[in-house]
Structure formats: C-alpha cells, structure tokens
Design an enzyme around this catalytic site. Sequence first.
Site, PDB file in Angstrom:
ATOM      1  CE  LYS A  52       5.246   7.940   0.411  1.00 12.22           C
ATOM      2  NZ  LYS A  52       3.795   8.047   0.270  1.00 12.22           N
ATOM      3  CD  GLN A  96       1.065   6.674  -1.823  1.00 12.63           C
ATOM      4  OE1 GLN A  96       2.027   6.469  -1.091  1.00 12.63           O
ATOM      5  NE2 GLN A  96       0.816   7.870  -2.341  1.00 12.63           N
ATOM      6  CG  ASP A 119       0.756  10.193   5.471  1.00 13.16           C
ATOM      7  OD1 ASP A 119       1.812  10.797   5.197  1.00 13.16           O
ATOM      8  OD2 ASP A 119       0.140   9.486   4.662  1.00 13.16           O
TER       9      ASP A 119
END
Length: 281
Positions: A52, A96, A119
Amino acid sequence: MAKVIDGKAIAAQLREEIKQQTEQLKQQGVTPGLAVVLVGEDPASRVYVSMKEKACEAAGIFSDEHKLPAETTEAQLLALIDELNNDKRIDGILVQLPLPDHIDESKVLEAISPKKDVDGFHPYNVGRLVTGNPLFQPCTPYGVMKMLEAIDCDLTGKEVVVVGRSNIVGKPVALMCLAKHATVTVCHSRTKDLAEVVRKADVVIAAVGRPEMVKGDWLKPGAVVIDVGVNRVGEKKLVGDVDYEGACEVASAITPVPGGVGPMTITMLLYNTLESAKRRV
Ligand code: NDP
C-alpha cells in the site's frame, strides 16, 4: 475459450488516471493523504502494508505509516485514530486487519471518521451502501464492479450469483450489483444444490476461500466469471475459487488468479483516498 479479464491492465490504467488527478489536486494545494495503521508483526499484514505504501508513492499520494507493537492497548490505538481523524493532511485511514485478540475490531473500525473510512467498513458507510447512496465503497467489491465496467458488462436485468456472504466481499458486492439493476442471489455454506443455483447465472462472483470449488460444468455457457478467491496450494501456487481451466471452456470472460481481482483492491484504496481528498477541495 473465455476472454481473460486482465486485472493488472485495468488496475494499471486506473492507477495512471489516479496519478494524473492527484497531480492536478496538488496544483490546487491539496495532497491526498492515506494513514495506514498496522498493529503487530503478522507477516502477511506487513506485506500488504508495504504494498500500500509503495502504491501511494507511485501515485503521488502522501502515505503516513504507523507501525505499532503487538502489545499496543485498545485505548492507545483509539487515541491514534482520534488524532488521525483530526489531522488535516489525512484523507483516508486504514487499519490493517486482523488486529491482535485483545483489541475489539469493531470498536476500532467504528472510531474511524466515516469521512475518512476509505475501506468502507464503518457501519455508516455500510448503511449508505445499503440505501443506495454510497460514500466510500469497500475496495475489493468496488474493484470487481470496475472490472465489469471495464469489459462493458451491463448488469441491468442480469442474473448475478455471488458465492460467499462475508461483510468484506460477498454482501457488499451483492449490494453493488443490485444497485446496477441485476437480480442477485447470494449463496453460502448452507445453500442447497449450489451448482444448480450457479448454473442460472449470467455473472458469477466467487468469494469463498475454497480452492477451485466452482467447476466449469456448474456454469451457464457464456457466463462472466469473477474469481475473488486467493488460495495457496502447496508452497508457491496460488489458485482462485474457480476451476480456471474448466471454466475457460464454458465462460465468455473470466478473471485469472493471480492477476485478476487482486491488483484492483489496492487500486480502489488509492481511488477512495483521492475521492476523499477531492471532497476536501
Ligand atoms: P470469508 O471466509 O469471510 O467468507 C467465505 C464465504 O464463503 C462465507 O460466506 C461462507 O459461508 C462461504 N462458503 C464457505 N464454504 C462454502 C461452500 N462450501 N459452499 C458455499 N459457500 C461457502 O472469506 P472472504 O469473503 O473474506 O474471502 C473470500 C475469498 O476471497 C478468500 O479466498 C480470500 O482470500 C479472497 N479475498 C481476496 C481479496 C483480493 O484482494 N483479491 C480480498 C479479500 C478476500 P458461511 O457464511 O455460511 O460460512
């Protein structure tokens, strides 16, 4: 033989557009910023986080990494999220997953400002997706939709069968297809005669996590097949949830694994971060 839907090429094209738009935003004095928070030492998570970071760098997006030790408390993590929620340089916050067991995952995801929830996992954004007015859409299913768009697959009136009902893939992709006017069936581990259900689909989206479970002879001739699955078999080989060779004989188009849905996920994370930064302008 089915046409191969080249996720790498579609992702590369999108990343180029993201890069150009990021450059334009910078000229207006706004640099898109993504904060990525990693707690602990999980090797797969570390790899994802570094991918990322690299993707942000390539697109010109500011990447703000927070690597915290496994013993970080929930309160410390929530304090960091509060700080990032108020940080004007940050347009997107990604925590994460998975988090260590002593931290309540849903509490943490709900602490992220819905306006920075790139997200798309915050209940506010889930609710907006359900009501057909999305703000941030989760990256993997959003990537699936971009792939269908890239091959000009109009879902209006089509039968879509989604295999898998997880909150991160199956359910959101079903809602996205519904929003595109498809007739959607969602299958799961208790579905009776799965093969028969899949056989009626114009578009099959497999997100199961079982290597090569969906067979070629389950498919309607000419079906479009999107394989979200990533399964490691043996030491090095990755396979999807669909028996690729068998499906190629019957489908009109199919995503390979690797090189299909995979490259789209991070791309959509960059896309969501850019969209968030545009709202800041
Ligand atoms: P989950 O394990 O959360 O969900 C799997 C779903 O499949 C569940 O709904 C489960 O049903 C269903 N299922 C399991 N076994 C069967 C079966 N025999 N028949 C029918 N349905 C079944 O997985 P995810 O949604 O998180 O991920 C799915 C796959 O996609 C995985 O391979 C994962 O690695 C991959 N993935 C890939 C990403 C990418 O970027 N390419 C991103 C995210 C995931 P039930 O609910 O009844 O248990």
